[in-house]
Motif scaffolding. Structure first.
Motif, PDB file in Angstrom:
ATOM      1  N   PHE A 148       0.837  -1.208   0.000  1.00 14.76           N
ATOM      2  CA  PHE A 148       0.000   0.000   0.000  1.00 14.76           C
ATOM      3  C   PHE A 148       0.868   1.253   0.000  1.00 14.76           C
ATOM      4  N   ARG A 149       2.081   1.168   0.541  1.00 12.01           N
ATOM      5  CA  ARG A 149       2.999   2.318   0.558  1.00 12.01           C
ATOM      6  C   ARG A 149       3.358   2.746  -0.872  1.00 12.01           C
ATOM      7  N   GLU A 150       3.712   1.777  -1.718  1.00  8.49           N
ATOM      8  CA  GLU A 150       4.057   2.104  -3.107  1.00  8.49           C
ATOM      9  C   GLU A 150       2.837   2.601  -3.882  1.00  8.49           C
ATOM     10  N   VAL A 151       1.668   2.037  -3.604  1.00 10.32           N
ATOM     11  CA  VAL A 151       0.444   2.477  -4.280  1.00 10.32           C
ATOM     12  C   VAL A 151       0.154   3.941  -3.940  1.00 10.32           C
ATOM     13  N   ILE A 152       0.249   4.280  -2.667  1.00 14.15           N
ATOM     14  CA  ILE A 152      -0.007   5.668  -2.240  1.00 14.15           C
ATOM     15  C   ILE A 152       1.015   6.619  -2.842  1.00 14.15           C
ATOM     16  N   ASN A 153       2.281   6.237  -2.822  1.00 13.32           N
ATOM     17  CA  ASN A 153       3.320   7.089  -3.414  1.00 13.32           C
ATOM     18  C   ASN A 153       3.066   7.328  -4.904  1.00 13.32           C
ATOM     19  N   ALA A 154       2.647   6.282  -5.620  1.00  8.28           N
ATOM     20  CA  ALA A 154       2.357   6.431  -7.057  1.00  8.28           C
ATOM     21  C   ALA A 154       1.155   7.353  -7.268  1.00  8.28           C
ATOM     22  N   LEU A 155       0.146   7.218  -6.417  1.00  7.91           N
ATOM     23  CA  LEU A 155      -1.021   8.114  -6.525  1.00  7.91           C
ATOM     24  C   LEU A 155      -0.628   9.568  -6.326  1.00  7.91           C
ATOM     25  N   VAL A 156       0.205   9.827  -5.357  1.00  5.85           N
ATOM     26  CA  VAL A 156       0.649  11.196  -5.086  1.00  5.85           C
ATOM     27  C   VAL A 156       1.451  11.734  -6.271  1.00  5.85           C
TER      28      VAL A 156
END
Length: 157
Positions: free
Chosen positions: A52-60
């Motif tokens: 979920f950390r990488e998903v959130i970073n990509a969204l940002v």
């Protein structure tokens, strides 16, 4: 305690994805399965980890949208890994040092499972509870000083 002990209790359900899959599909799988990570596989080998950390970073980075981003562009290409024989104290240290919440377990280049920081914490608490129960049982069965002390005292006279 070894990693194999955790996987034996946890089971061996694995969720994987390929680097070419869309990040939106990956996020949907994670939401549907209520999981925090997917192991990224290519040609039968672990090539990355998506949490979920990488998903959130990509969204940002994408202004709040998945767009056409692939898993490859968001994944951690060098995830922390361990083997079935890795000691639990070593796993805890590794996860804490790298702030890793998920760790693929690999044996002879084959994915055996994934352990989470939750799995590690639960194993530690379960082991402590077992030890606590054994100590309490031992103390409960401890002989009273008064009744057995005279029987076990050496005869000096």
């Amino acid at each position: 305690m070894k990693v194999s002990d955790i996987l034996r209790v946890k089971g061996n359900t694995l969720y994987t994805i390929t680097p070419e899959d869309s990040l939106a599909d990956a996020a949907q799988i994670m939401a549907d399965k209520d999981i925090g990570s997917l192991v990224v596989m290519s040609n039968g080998l672990v090539v990355g980890m998506l949490t979920f950390r990488e998903v959130i970073n990509a969204l940002v980075r994408n202004g709040g949208s998945f767009g056409t981003t692939t898993v490859y562009r968001a994944m951690d290409p060098g995830p922390l890994t361990c083997t079935m024989n890795t000691d639990m104290d070593e796993v805890r240290r590794m996860m804490l040092d790298r702030h890793a919440r998920y760790m693929p377990v690999i044996e002879s280049r084959m994915l055996m499972g994934v352990i989470s920081f939750y799995d590690v914490a639960k194993a530690v608490v379960d082991a402590q509870n077992f030890e606590n129960k054994m100590l309490k049982a031992y103390i409960r069965d401890w002989p009273d000083d008064g009744e057995d002390a005279d029987q076990n005292a050496p005869n000096l006279g």
